[in-house]
Structures are given as structure tokens and as C-alpha cells.
Design a protein around this motif. Structure first.
Motif, PDB file in Angstrom:
ATOM      1  N   ASN A 163      23.048-118.371  34.555  1.00 53.77           N
ATOM      2  CA  ASN A 163      21.845-117.631  34.178  1.00 53.77           C
ATOM      3  C   ASN A 163      20.653-118.529  33.865  1.00 53.77           C
ATOM      4  O   ASN A 163      19.574-118.037  33.569  1.00 53.77           O
TER       5      ASN A 163
ATOM      6  N   GLY B 108      26.300-105.126  26.400  1.00 53.17           N
ATOM      7  CA  GLY B 108      25.264-105.980  26.974  1.00 53.17           C
ATOM      8  C   GLY B 108      24.781-107.023  25.988  1.00 53.17           C
ATOM      9  O   GLY B 108      24.917-106.854  24.775  1.00 53.17           O
ATOM     10  N   THR B 109      24.216-108.097  26.527  1.00 55.09           N
ATOM     11  CA  THR B 109      23.590-109.130  25.700  1.00 55.09           C
ATOM     12  C   THR B 109      22.171-108.685  25.371  1.00 55.09           C
ATOM     13  O   THR B 109      21.489-108.098  26.214  1.00 55.09           O
ATOM     14  N   ASP B 116      26.308-114.940  28.427  1.00 55.91           N
ATOM     15  CA  ASP B 116      27.196-113.798  28.696  1.00 55.91           C
ATOM     16  C   ASP B 116      28.679-114.150  28.801  1.00 55.91           C
ATOM     17  O   ASP B 116      29.479-113.294  29.160  1.00 55.91           O
ATOM     18  N   LYS B 119      30.525-112.132  26.098  1.00 53.63           N
ATOM     19  CA  LYS B 119      30.358-110.700  26.401  1.00 53.63           C
ATOM     20  C   LYS B 119      31.207-110.300  27.609  1.00 53.63           C
ATOM     21  O   LYS B 119      31.867-109.244  27.595  1.00 53.63           O
ATOM     22  N   ASN B 120      31.219-111.130  28.644  1.00 58.67           N
ATOM     23  CA  ASN B 120      32.025-110.811  29.835  1.00 58.67           C
ATOM     24  C   ASN B 120      33.522-110.863  29.537  1.00 58.67           C
ATOM     25  O   ASN B 120      34.300-110.081  30.093  1.00 58.67           O
ATOM     26  N   ASN B 135      29.140-102.690  31.929  1.00 59.19           N
ATOM     27  CA  ASN B 135      28.549-103.968  31.510  1.00 59.19           C
ATOM     28  C   ASN B 135      27.115-104.020  32.015  1.00 59.19           C
ATOM     29  O   ASN B 135      26.884-104.108  33.220  1.00 59.19           O
ATOM     30  N   GLY B 137      24.869-106.314  31.442  1.00 61.55           N
ATOM     31  CA  GLY B 137      24.336-107.654  31.692  1.00 61.55           C
ATOM     32  C   GLY B 137      23.611-108.285  30.519  1.00 61.55           C
ATOM     33  O   GLY B 137      23.925-108.012  29.365  1.00 61.55           O
ATOM     34  N   ILE B 138      22.589-109.080  30.860  1.00 59.04           N
ATOM     35  CA  ILE B 138      21.910-109.921  29.859  1.00 59.04           C
ATOM     36  C   ILE B 138      20.485-109.440  29.623  1.00 59.04           C
ATOM     37  O   ILE B 138      19.980-108.589  30.351  1.00 59.04           O
ATOM     38  N   SER B 160      25.895-108.299  22.175  1.00 56.05           N
ATOM     39  CA  SER B 160      26.256-109.694  22.052  1.00 56.05           C
ATOM     40  C   SER B 160      25.000-110.565  21.994  1.00 56.05           C
ATOM     41  O   SER B 160      23.981-110.221  22.589  1.00 56.05           O
TER      42      SER B 160
END
Lengths: 211, 234
Positions: A163, B108-109, B116, B119-120, B135, B137-138, B160
């Protein structure tokens, strides 16, 4: 901005054990702290550093600082902590409040080197930036590459850095060799590279005000 | 053992093979885990049985040793990659054959944060435990959480954050839920390296989950309580 001498001095050598202000600091700041003390000929400080590798495991930071503070109380006129929050989630500030000790403001060294306000202003733009200081550029292989297991398992790279978009090297000193290392780190991580000279930032200001 | 000195997974009985999956997950041996999943399915195991007894149980052991400081993040990530590969085989089969559903989670973040990994991992372990996981995502602003909640109607909202600077955003999301009178409709679980129980309480979450295994147990516990409350009020 406070004026702090940043010219090298060959005439003053820092010796621990003579100061009346104890600086409890992250080991990642040790070189910069000693540079500032020597170039400014500050005699007030003693320095106690904790392992820089706790950057990756911040749960060890607060108990160790507590021990250092309690060990030092009564032996020094004052104690000052050179740590950001550094991933302790406010627990460091809670401890320092209980112990009546102050620290340099900011969430981490990237912020106080850059200047907390300046760092905050660029928060959105820098969201996908991975920061290197002089220390992290110097010790990238050990602390980041090996520390995160990428030497043994490079396949984890996308999970750690997928990311991120760029490495931002926020330099404390103008050192071409370190800049090359930071650039090489960016290449290794498959990220873009940006160089920003920020100097010692608020680390210098905060130390001067207690010297 | 085969001629090449490699373990022939097909030569193992079910119990030995399950044990071997646990070991291979622990060692992050993705291909071996995939092969074992195929063998267990060929032997007539239901996808759900493979998931729970081989994969989830293996990751549970990994989680314990991570908590105890025996394993570190890189090893956990390798194990997670292996489990993910096993789950990729099982997921379509689980959809076909059906498996117990414990509840639904949106995770999600928070805004400003791109981290992540944790979180993942939570998302994967929750899925393995029988939760439907969405989910998102970020870098999620409150609107994204609200949209996902409206669309998926989850039982649980998971948030998260890895950064001290971004974790306060959880309070923004929870306060918005309160303002809209929706807070009590959802179980809110929070996690991330700099968080702690005190923080979770201060922002108004239901619980802080220090790792993926705790998240699963906490979610199960809250779902049980929710069902008990519903039964009592029926």
C-alpha cells in the motif's frame, strides 16, 4: 525556530555521567543527540538510550522507560524523554503523567524531525509514504529488511509494502552516502523515492530549551 | 517418504495428515497445505471439516505461539498466506455445500491509515470461524463505513488502525453511529498495534481485540449474547 549550532566541533567531547538533566531516548536518536550536545557544547545532559529495535515492538518501550525514570529519580535535577508516542497508543504519555516527566511533543521522530505542524499539514499527501531518517537509512538492512524477515522471505514484500507508494528520506545531515542508501532501499522495496532535508528539527529546539 | 526424501502426504492417514497440515501451516509451506486440502477433500471430508479441523486449528496454534513470543510477524504472515491458499480452494465449495454462519462482519482500516496486515488476518480468521466478512480495505472515511453497513447489514463492525495519529478516527465513526441512533444495532470491535482496552472503552467500542484469535473469540461471545438477548425478548 530556535537557533542551534550545528557546526561540527572537535573541541568538545560528550561524556556521560556529568550532567544534571537525564535524557531518556530511543537508540535511533543517539547519534543525533550526541552531535547536538557536542556541537553546542551543552554540559547539562546525561543520556540513557533504549534499544532502537523496539521500533518494531513498541510494547517494550513503556516498561523500560518506567524503569529508567525510577532508577534516575533523585539522581538528576530533571528527566526529559526523547521519544514520540512511537506506537504506544498513549500509554507512554500516561506513564509520564504519573511520573511527572515530560517528553518531546509528537507522535514519532519523523514528525518532530520534520516539525510537528509541517508534518501534520502533509499528512494526507504523505499517507502512502514510508519514512527513513538518517538512522533508518543507515540501518535499513538490519532493522527493516532483516527485521521484518524480508531477507528470508522476500515474498512477504507486497504484504508489508503493497500500500506504500514512496520512500521519503527525511535527512538529518547532508550525507551523500546515506542518500544513496535510502535510494537503494526504495529500489529494493519497489517504491518511488523522495529526499527532504529537515535537519534536527524540534529535537534541537527541545534540547536547547533544557540545556 | 518418497524416493526424493520428501514426505508423501498421501501415505498419511487422516489424523496424521491433519497434524501435518498444522505443521505445514506453522512452517508456512503453502504448496503442501494446498496439496493436503485437496487430498482431504478427495477422501470425502466436507469442506467445512477441512476448514475447521485442518486450517483453522492450525492457525489457532500459530496464534498461540505468536502471542507467547515464540513466532514473530514474518512467520505468522507466511502461515496466513498458506491458510489463504487453502481457503481459496475451499471457499467455492463451502458456498456450494453450505456451512454454519455465525454472523456477518464489515471490517476496514480507518481514514488516513493504509496498514492492513492485522486487519486482513482478522478478516481471514473470522471467515474461517464461520463469519461472513466484508472487507472494505484501507483508508476508510466514516461515509464508507456507513455505506457498507447500509448495504450489508452486518452484526459486527470491525475497525483497525496501526498509527497513533489515525486511531482516534474510530471515535468519529462510533460517534456518527450514535448521532444516527445506530450504535446499539452493531457490535463494534477495534484492534491494531497501538490500541489497548482503555482506548477501546474511551472511544465507545464494545471490545478491543489484541489479535486475530481474540477477535474471533470475542465476536463469537458477542454473537452468543446477542442471540440470548433475542431469545429472551421473543
Amino acid at each position: 525556530m530556535t537557533f542551534v549550532n550545528v557546526k561540527p566541533s572537535e573541541e568538545f567531547e560528550f561524556l556521560n555521567g556529568q550532567g544534571h538533566v537525564l535524557l531518556i531516548a530511543c537508540g535511533a536518536l543517539a547519534r543525533e543527540i550526541v552531535d547536538l550536545i557536542e556541537t553546542n557544547r551543552w554540559t547539562a545532559f546525561d543520556v540513557a538510550c533504549l534499544p532502537a529495535k523496539w521500533h518494531n515492538t513498541p510494547q517494550f518501550i513503556v516498561p523500560a522507560i518506567r524503569d529508567k525514570i525510577r532508577e534516575a529519580k533523585g539522581k538528576y535535577k530533571s528527566i526529559f524523554v526523547l521519544y514520540g508516542d512511537c506506537g504506544t497508543g498513549g500509554l507512554l504519555d500516561k506513564l509520564l503523567e504519573e511520573e511527572g516527566v515530560e517528553r518531546i511533543p509528537g507522535p514519532h521522530c519523523y514528525a518532530f524531525f520534520s516539525g510537528n505542524d509541517a508534518f501534520k499539514r502533509r499528512e494526507d499527501e504523505d499517507m502512502t509514504s514510508f519514512f527513513l531518517t538518517d538512522y533508518l537509512a543507515r540501518h535499513f538492512d538490519k532493522l527493516i529488511w532483516a527485521g521484518m524477515g524480508l531477507d528470508r522471505h522476500p515474498e512477504l514484500l507486497p504484504m508489508y509494502f503493497g500500500n506504500y507508494r514512496k520512500i521519503v528520506y527525511i535527512a538529518q545531515t547532508r550525507d551523500e552516502e546515506l542518500a544513496k542508501r535510502a535510494m537503494a532501499a526504495a529500489r529494493r522495496l519497489g517504491l518511488d523515492y523522495e529526499y527532504r532535508f529537515v535537519g534536527y528539527g524540534e529535537l534541537a529546539d527541545e534540547m536547547k530549551s533544557r540545556a | 517418504m518418497s524416493d526424493e526424501g520428501e514426505l508423501d502426504l498421501r501415505s498419511l492417514n487422516d489424523e496424521e495428515l491433519t497434524q501435518q497440515v498444522h505443521d505445514d501451516l506453522y512452517d508456512g509451506l503453502k504448496e503442501e497445505v494446498e496439496e493436503a486440502v485437496h487430498i482431504l477433500l478427495e477422501r470425502g471430508w466436507t469442506p467445512y471439516k477441512v476448514l475447521t479441523e485442518a486450517l483453522v486449528e492450525g492457525m489457532r496454534i500459530v496464534g498461540i505461539d505468536f502471542r507467547d513470543g515464540i513466532l514473530f510477524v514474518p512467520e505468522v504472515l507466511l502461515a496466513a498466506n498458506s491458510m489463504k491458499a487453502g481457503m481459496a480452494i475451499l471457499r467455492p465449495l463451502l458456498a456450494e455445500t453450505g456451512a454454519p454462519r455465525l454472523g456477518k462482519m464489515v471490517i476496514g482500516t480507518v481514514k488516513g491509515d493504509i496498514h492492513d496486515i492485522g486487519k486482513n488476518l482478522v478478516a481471514m480468521m473470522m471467515e474461517g470461524a464461520g463469519f461472513e466478512v466484508i472487507n472494505i480495505g484501507i483508508n476508510n472515511p466514516v461515509e464508507k463505513y456507513l455505506d457498507a453497513i447500509a448495504e450489508h447489514q452486518p452484526d459486527i463492525l470491525g475497525m483497525s488502525a496501526l498509527l497513533t495519529t489515525t486511531m482516534p478516527y474510530m471515535k468519529v465513526v462510533i460517534d456518527t453511529l450514535k448521532e444516527k441512533g445506530m450504535r446499539d444495532d452493531y457490535i463494534v470491535l477495534v484492534g491494531g498495534a497501538p490500541l489497548n482496552e482503555e482506548f477501546a472503552k474511551a472511544v465507545g467500542a464494545d471490545a478491543y481485540c489484541r489479535d486475530a484469535a481474540v477477535a474471533v473469540e470475542t465476536a463469537k461471545d458477542f454473537m452468543k449474547r446477542k442471540h440470548n438477548l433475542l431469545a429472551a425478548s421473543a
